[in-house]
Write a protein that holds these residues in place. Structure first.
Motif, PDB file in Angstrom:
ATOM      1  N   MET A 181     -16.015 -16.873  -9.980  1.00 13.93           N
ATOM      2  CA  MET A 181     -17.282 -16.545  -9.186  1.00 13.93           C
ATOM      3  C   MET A 181     -18.476 -16.808 -10.242  1.00 13.93           C
ATOM      4  O   MET A 181     -18.372 -15.999 -11.248  1.00 13.93           O
ATOM      5  CB  MET A 181     -17.472 -15.308  -8.693  1.00 13.93           C
ATOM      6  CG  MET A 181     -16.282 -14.948  -7.410  1.00 13.93           C
ATOM      7  SD  MET A 181     -16.803 -15.725  -5.894  1.00 13.93           S
ATOM      8  CE  MET A 181     -15.206 -15.651  -5.009  1.00 13.93           C
ATOM      9  N   PRO A 182     -19.176 -17.674  -9.955  1.00 17.73           N
ATOM     10  CA  PRO A 182     -19.460 -18.475  -9.000  1.00 17.73           C
ATOM     11  C   PRO A 182     -18.391 -19.886  -9.241  1.00 17.73           C
ATOM     12  O   PRO A 182     -18.175 -19.880 -10.681  1.00 17.73           O
ATOM     13  CB  PRO A 182     -20.819 -19.129  -8.836  1.00 17.73           C
ATOM     14  CG  PRO A 182     -21.462 -18.768 -10.275  1.00 17.73           C
ATOM     15  CD  PRO A 182     -20.699 -17.870 -10.803  1.00 17.73           C
ATOM     16  N   SER A 213     -19.863 -12.267  -3.029  1.00 15.77           N
ATOM     17  CA  SER A 213     -20.931 -12.879  -3.834  1.00 15.77           C
ATOM     18  C   SER A 213     -21.642 -14.202  -3.363  1.00 15.77           C
ATOM     19  O   SER A 213     -22.561 -14.808  -4.095  1.00 15.77           O
ATOM     20  CB  SER A 213     -19.781 -13.757  -5.048  1.00 15.77           C
ATOM     21  OG  SER A 213     -19.142 -14.714  -4.185  1.00 15.77           O
ATOM     22  N   GLN A 215     -20.163 -16.949  -2.598  1.00 14.41           N
ATOM     23  CA  GLN A 215     -19.497 -18.241  -2.507  1.00 14.41           C
ATOM     24  C   GLN A 215     -18.966 -19.000  -1.381  1.00 14.41           C
ATOM     25  O   GLN A 215     -18.385 -18.099  -0.526  1.00 14.41           O
ATOM     26  CB  GLN A 215     -18.205 -18.050  -3.419  1.00 14.41           C
ATOM     27  CG  GLN A 215     -17.210 -18.889  -3.721  1.00 14.41           C
ATOM     28  CD  GLN A 215     -17.869 -20.104  -4.722  1.00 14.41           C
ATOM     29  OE1 GLN A 215     -18.242 -19.808  -5.863  1.00 14.41           O
ATOM     30  NE2 GLN A 215     -17.708 -21.441  -4.625  1.00 14.41           N
ATOM     31  N   LYS A 345     -33.504 -16.488 -12.259  1.00 18.69           N
ATOM     32  CA  LYS A 345     -32.053 -16.628 -13.051  1.00 18.69           C
ATOM     33  C   LYS A 345     -32.439 -16.703 -14.555  1.00 18.69           C
ATOM     34  O   LYS A 345     -31.060 -16.546 -15.486  1.00 18.69           O
ATOM     35  CB  LYS A 345     -31.530 -17.893 -12.514  1.00 18.69           C
ATOM     36  CG  LYS A 345     -32.237 -19.309 -12.753  1.00 18.69           C
ATOM     37  CD  LYS A 345     -31.720 -20.560 -12.146  1.00 18.69           C
ATOM     38  CE  LYS A 345     -32.251 -21.650 -12.235  1.00 18.69           C
ATOM     39  NZ  LYS A 345     -32.285 -22.110 -14.134  1.00 18.69           N
ATOM     40  N   THR A 351     -28.153 -11.661 -14.380  1.00 16.88           N
ATOM     41  CA  THR A 351     -26.854 -12.447 -14.296  1.00 16.88           C
ATOM     42  C   THR A 351     -26.910 -12.939 -12.813  1.00 16.88           C
ATOM     43  O   THR A 351     -27.083 -11.945 -11.755  1.00 16.88           O
ATOM     44  CB  THR A 351     -25.738 -11.748 -14.765  1.00 16.88           C
ATOM     45  OG1 THR A 351     -25.684 -11.436 -16.040  1.00 16.88           O
ATOM     46  CG2 THR A 351     -24.404 -12.626 -14.356  1.00 16.88           C
ATOM     47  N   TYR A 353     -24.738 -14.243  -9.858  1.00 16.82           N
ATOM     48  CA  TYR A 353     -23.068 -14.553  -9.475  1.00 16.82           C
ATOM     49  C   TYR A 353     -23.052 -15.798  -8.482  1.00 16.82           C
ATOM     50  O   TYR A 353     -22.048 -15.609  -7.947  1.00 16.82           O
ATOM     51  CB  TYR A 353     -22.552 -13.184  -8.905  1.00 16.82           C
ATOM     52  CG  TYR A 353     -22.493 -12.193 -10.049  1.00 16.82           C
ATOM     53  CD1 TYR A 353     -21.623 -12.340 -11.385  1.00 16.82           C
ATOM     54  CD2 TYR A 353     -23.501 -11.330 -10.195  1.00 16.82           C
ATOM     55  CE1 TYR A 353     -21.490 -11.317 -12.195  1.00 16.82           C
ATOM     56  CE2 TYR A 353     -23.500 -10.396 -11.436  1.00 16.82           C
ATOM     57  CZ  TYR A 353     -22.615 -10.103 -12.405  1.00 16.82           C
ATOM     58  OH  TYR A 353     -22.458  -9.512 -13.555  1.00 16.82           O
ATOM     59  N   THR A 354     -24.086 -16.458  -7.910  1.00 17.98           N
ATOM     60  CA  THR A 354     -23.962 -17.170  -6.823  1.00 17.98           C
ATOM     61  C   THR A 354     -24.576 -18.535  -7.134  1.00 17.98           C
ATOM     62  O   THR A 354     -25.533 -18.787  -8.096  1.00 17.98           O
ATOM     63  CB  THR A 354     -24.818 -16.535  -5.861  1.00 17.98           C
ATOM     64  OG1 THR A 354     -24.422 -15.450  -5.353  1.00 17.98           O
ATOM     65  CG2 THR A 354     -24.574 -17.311  -4.575  1.00 17.98           C
ATOM     66  N   HIS A 396     -15.393  -8.829 -11.616  1.00 17.31           N
ATOM     67  CA  HIS A 396     -16.477  -9.097 -12.679  1.00 17.31           C
ATOM     68  C   HIS A 396     -18.032  -9.337 -11.977  1.00 17.31           C
ATOM     69  O   HIS A 396     -18.894  -9.442 -12.610  1.00 17.31           O
ATOM     70  CB  HIS A 396     -16.363 -10.500 -13.460  1.00 17.31           C
ATOM     71  CG  HIS A 396     -16.496 -11.693 -12.725  1.00 17.31           C
ATOM     72  ND1 HIS A 396     -15.339 -12.073 -11.825  1.00 17.31           N
ATOM     73  CD2 HIS A 396     -17.420 -12.563 -12.454  1.00 17.31           C
ATOM     74  CE1 HIS A 396     -15.690 -13.237 -11.364  1.00 17.31           C
ATOM     75  NE2 HIS A 396     -16.905 -13.500 -11.725  1.00 17.31           N
ATOM     76  N   VAL A 397     -18.043  -9.078 -10.601  1.00 14.10           N
ATOM     77  CA  VAL A 397     -19.360  -9.372  -9.997  1.00 14.10           C
ATOM     78  C   VAL A 397     -19.873  -7.960  -9.851  1.00 14.10           C
ATOM     79  O   VAL A 397     -19.207  -7.097  -9.078  1.00 14.10           O
ATOM     80  CB  VAL A 397     -19.152  -9.992  -8.497  1.00 14.10           C
ATOM     81  CG1 VAL A 397     -20.257 -10.073  -8.023  1.00 14.10           C
ATOM     82  CG2 VAL A 397     -18.369 -11.471  -8.734  1.00 14.10           C
ATOM     83  N   LYS A 398     -21.091  -7.635 -10.511  1.00 15.62           N
ATOM     84  CA  LYS A 398     -21.596  -6.442 -10.613  1.00 15.62           C
ATOM     85  C   LYS A 398     -23.197  -6.464 -10.500  1.00 15.62           C
ATOM     86  O   LYS A 398     -23.866  -6.974 -11.545  1.00 15.62           O
ATOM     87  CB  LYS A 398     -21.244  -5.809 -11.920  1.00 15.62           C
ATOM     88  CG  LYS A 398     -19.694  -5.412 -12.099  1.00 15.62           C
ATOM     89  CD  LYS A 398     -19.287  -4.650 -13.289  1.00 15.62           C
ATOM     90  CE  LYS A 398     -17.862  -4.642 -13.375  1.00 15.62           C
ATOM     91  NZ  LYS A 398     -17.125  -3.791 -12.132  1.00 15.62           N
TER      92      LYS A 398
END
Length: 436
Positions: A181-182, A213, A215, A345, A351, A353-354, A396-398
């Motif tokens: 991701m992503p 996320s 995705q 970004k 960070t 994530y998308t 890992h997506v936080k």
């Protein structure tokens, strides 16, 4: 002759001046549908005059900026009024008006949903949410000990609980796909799912838009690979239905479930199940009826007494959604996500994530701030800036998930950009002083 743009907004102004007028008249829908009809949806995505009018259809909070529409979206006023009207109607004589009058409205409603989904009405069941729709299939499939199911580490918890119950109860084997991701490589995503398919695989479970996320998975390509191997495909469309621009058959799946209280803005507690006609008879209903192996889609609606006044107001949500248009709606939602995400970004300590590319994302995006846990970031946005998001802490997506809807304006998102800029600087300075 098409009314002028000035006349268009004169009408909306009269609603604001005279609140006793019905907020959303038939002429309102006609004007929305015909506004800049010859222009591309992409061009209309940034026309703030148009989207300000759409915003007026909602009862937007003047204090809290709601950027958690992915959980559940508010309904426009005409849907709220329909729920209230049908509720009062029901209570005049509940057993009569509910069972003999409102219950008869399900068939026209089924036809309306089928048109939006691009399917036959005989494949559509109306229920309460994506969990109920998808669990009907998961718990109703005739699977046996040793059968395998492909799932991913980012599938929705309620669906995974249902699969794990079958794993525990029936001896199924779950094969997990670990998703990056992503990801902006469709071939890689397809490959990851194909690698988990074996001769024993019976079902592939796909989350079209991943709630953790944003995705977007290449569902059709994965489904085609599964069908080559004789494997059935179940799609979780909770976050993609009337968000992305597609029809259910475009996905090439066998089963599909979604919530209608997200991107359709239907009443809270409404959902839809789609089952390919030839598959209906093999699925046992979640709540049994007299003919559990019938090929009639209505066997999945045997829920007993329930709030018909909520269900019937789905029709008004469809009317509102259709006036905007599928392509115009998607382009706007994608535009809103990129509007704020592009601005933050490259900030220090941020960070994202998308993906910002079409085909890989829509309105949903997750952003994190270095030095802040998801809970701390969510709390800071709410308490300090009155921005409502939802914390995401998965693999890992936080960070926090940001999900604007059609009533959100870029000026609203400027508040988010400002807040993230402040938090980014504060935490970058804090970490620098700590030598981290």
């Amino acid at each position: 002759m098409m009314p002028s743009r000035r006349a268009f907004f004169r009408q909306s102004a009269s609603v604001a001046l005279f609140p006793s007028l019905k907020p959303l008249s038939e002429s309102y829908f006609q004007e929305v549908a015909r506004y800049r009809l010859g222009d591309s949806a992409q061009a209309l995505a940034s026309d703030e005059d148009f989207w300000a009018l759409i915003q007026r259809a909602y009862t937007v909070s003047p204090t809290i900026l709601n950027l958690n529409n992915g959980g559940v979206s508010p309904s426009p006023t005409l849907v709220q009024e329909a729920v209230e009207r049908y509720f009062r109607y029901s209570n005049e004589a509940p057993s009569y008006y509910m069972w003999r009058v409102l219950d008869q409205g399900r068939e026209p409603l089924r036809e309306q949903l089928a048109k939006v989904a691009g399917t036959s009405p005989e494949e559509i069941a109306i229920n309460r949410n994506a969990t109920e729709a998808l669990d009907t299939v998961i718990l109703g499939l005739p699977l046996q000990k040793g059968d395998e199911v492909v799932v991913s580490n980012f599938d929705y918890p309620n669906m995974m609980s249902a699969w794990r119950q079958r794993e525990l109860r029936d001896g199924l084997k779950l094969n997990y796909v670990k998703l990056p991701m992503p990801c902006e490589d469709e071939n890689q995503l397809v490959k990851l799912f194909v690698e988990q398919m074996t001769p024993k695989t019976k079902v592939v479970h796909l989350t079209h838009v991943i709630n953790w996320s944003g995705q977007v998975l290449p569902v059709r390509k994965i489904a085609d690979e599964a069908h080559k191997r004789g494997i059935e495909v179940l799609v979780d469309g909770a976050h993609s239905f009337v968000h992305l621009d597609y029809k259910v058959p475009d996905l090439g799946c066998d089963y599909y479930g979604t919530s209608l209280h997200k991107w359709l803005s239907a009443p809270i507690g409404t959902g839809m199940l789609w089952v390919k006609k030839e598959k209906i008879s093999k699925i046992f209903p979640l709540v049994p009826n007299e003919q559990p192996q019938s090929d009639n889609i209505r066997k999945f609606e045997n829920l007993g007494t329930r709030p018909f006044f909520i269900e019937q107001a789905i029709g008004q949500a469809i009317q509102f959604n259709n006036s905007i248009g599928a392509v115009r709606k998607y382009e706007r939602l994608f535009y809103l996500k990129n509007y704020w995400a592009e601005k933050v970004k490259d900030l220090p300590g941020i960070t994202l994530y998308t993906s910002l590319k079409k085909g890989y994302s829509g309105a949903l995006a997750v952003v994190g701030v270095n030095g802040m846990t998801p809970g701390q970031l969510e709390s800071a946005l709410l308490t300090r800036f009155k921005i409502h998001t939802t914390p995401i802490d998965k693999e890992h997506v936080k960070g926090v998930r940001v999900t604007p809807h059609v009533y959100i304006l870029p000026s609203d998102l400027d508040r988010l950009v400002s807040a993230l800029t402040i938090l980014s600087k504060e935490n970058t300075d804090k970490l620098a002083k700590a030598g981290k």
